[in-house]
Design a protein around this motif. Sequence first.
Motif, PDB file in Angstrom:
ATOM      1  N   ASN A 150      19.561  -3.655   7.470  1.00 45.83           N
ATOM      2  CA  ASN A 150      20.213  -2.664   8.342  1.00 45.83           C
ATOM      3  C   ASN A 150      19.184  -1.611   8.730  1.00 45.83           C
ATOM      4  O   ASN A 150      18.092  -1.541   8.161  1.00 45.83           O
ATOM      5  N   GLY A 181      20.324   1.654   9.027  1.00 51.08           N
ATOM      6  CA  GLY A 181      21.040   2.878   8.683  1.00 51.08           C
ATOM      7  C   GLY A 181      22.445   2.505   8.271  1.00 51.08           C
ATOM      8  O   GLY A 181      22.683   2.121   7.132  1.00 51.08           O
ATOM      9  N   SER A 182      23.377   2.570   9.203  1.00 55.22           N
ATOM     10  CA  SER A 182      24.777   2.239   8.925  1.00 55.22           C
ATOM     11  C   SER A 182      25.091   0.820   9.375  1.00 55.22           C
ATOM     12  O   SER A 182      25.122   0.528  10.572  1.00 55.22           O
ATOM     13  N   GLN A 183      25.342  -0.053   8.395  1.00 60.19           N
ATOM     14  CA  GLN A 183      25.723  -1.433   8.706  1.00 60.19           C
ATOM     15  C   GLN A 183      27.041  -1.478   9.480  1.00 60.19           C
ATOM     16  O   GLN A 183      27.229  -2.315  10.368  1.00 60.19           O
ATOM     17  N   GLU A 193      28.208   0.785  11.589  1.00 66.04           N
ATOM     18  CA  GLU A 193      27.955   1.151  12.986  1.00 66.04           C
ATOM     19  C   GLU A 193      27.329  -0.016  13.755  1.00 66.04           C
ATOM     20  O   GLU A 193      27.659  -0.241  14.928  1.00 66.04           O
TER      21      GLU A 193
END
Length: 369
Positions: free
Chosen positions: A30, A32-34, A36
């Motif tokens: 990822n 950052g945010s998976q 998102e």
Amino acid sequence: MTLKATPLNSAHRSLGAKMVDFGGWDMPVNYGSQIEEHNAVRTDAGMFDVSHMCVVDIKGEDVRGFLRKVLANNVDKLQVPGKALYSAMLNPEGGVIDDLIVYYFSEDWFRLVVNAGTAEKDVKWLGDHKGSGITITQRRDGNDPIALIAVQGPNARAKVWQVLPTTQAASEPLKPFNVVIVPDTQFGEVMVARTGYTGEDGFEVGVSASQVEALWNAFAAAGIKPAGLGARDTLRLEAGMNLYGQDMDDSVNPLDAGLAWTVDLVSERDFIGKAALQAKGQQANFVGLILREKGGILRAHQKVIAASGNVGEITSGTFSPSMQQAIALARVPMDVAIGDTVHVEIRDKKLAASVVKLPFVRNGKVLAA
């Protein structure tokens, strides 16, 4: 062991990606945010580096006849140049050597895209069974490598055309499972295939490895969100799509892996593994599960207990971001039917789950409840 790297490795690192060992490849899980990243693909457009997968060109005399022998699906379905077909390649026992896509360009040129971890095995298998007039060239390494970016989501095609306007006229009429190769003034020869692994529309785009980082950056500038292996797994699982090595492998026949639709047992054509499939038949159902009780997450290898007491197994499981429920793919006894309730062993508990028809999610819509 030194991990293999795709031509986009430095681009991932410059974006701060969390990198992991994925079958010997250094890949982003990822950025950052998976969640998102997952949602971007379901609602807008996301992109994945799939250059670890391997393009294999098969050229020469009677390529069609060769592929009729080594693929379980029937390449005689491919009569119009640019058409694609999903198939499995089987061993004599009927186990899945690999699942792949085959593209038809001409009678003396077919192209396969095979899985990363099986590429060497696949190329050797193909080489062991080819005739003298056929050449097999893997295009991941060597003098002229092809790198692949998958752009997926409801806005994926429009955003690809922003970056690659020269491809729009040829690729806009494409139906799913079709491909074109178009010359582009900036990026050279571009392969645009209307295929993917997320349950959303989009393209898989192939360019020379020397051009792929510039293309990746151009896609990012057009608002296509980079997404890693984590989102790719939740997306494909929601879409009910098998992962090689997890939902099937050399020891599992495609009839037991929900892939009967990719196997042609009707025509008189013989292919490697056909006799074994005819002798064994289907021995398990491949279904979706939705966990109905709290207390755990569905994971691979958990036991699935039918009302009859017969036992199956989860092959892939996750928490679905789109459904906000724990879901799984499972190979279950033949007496388990859609609509049944089964129980999954999670640690010391047996939790109820509903058996549902796949897919869970397709084109942004939840289909299983």
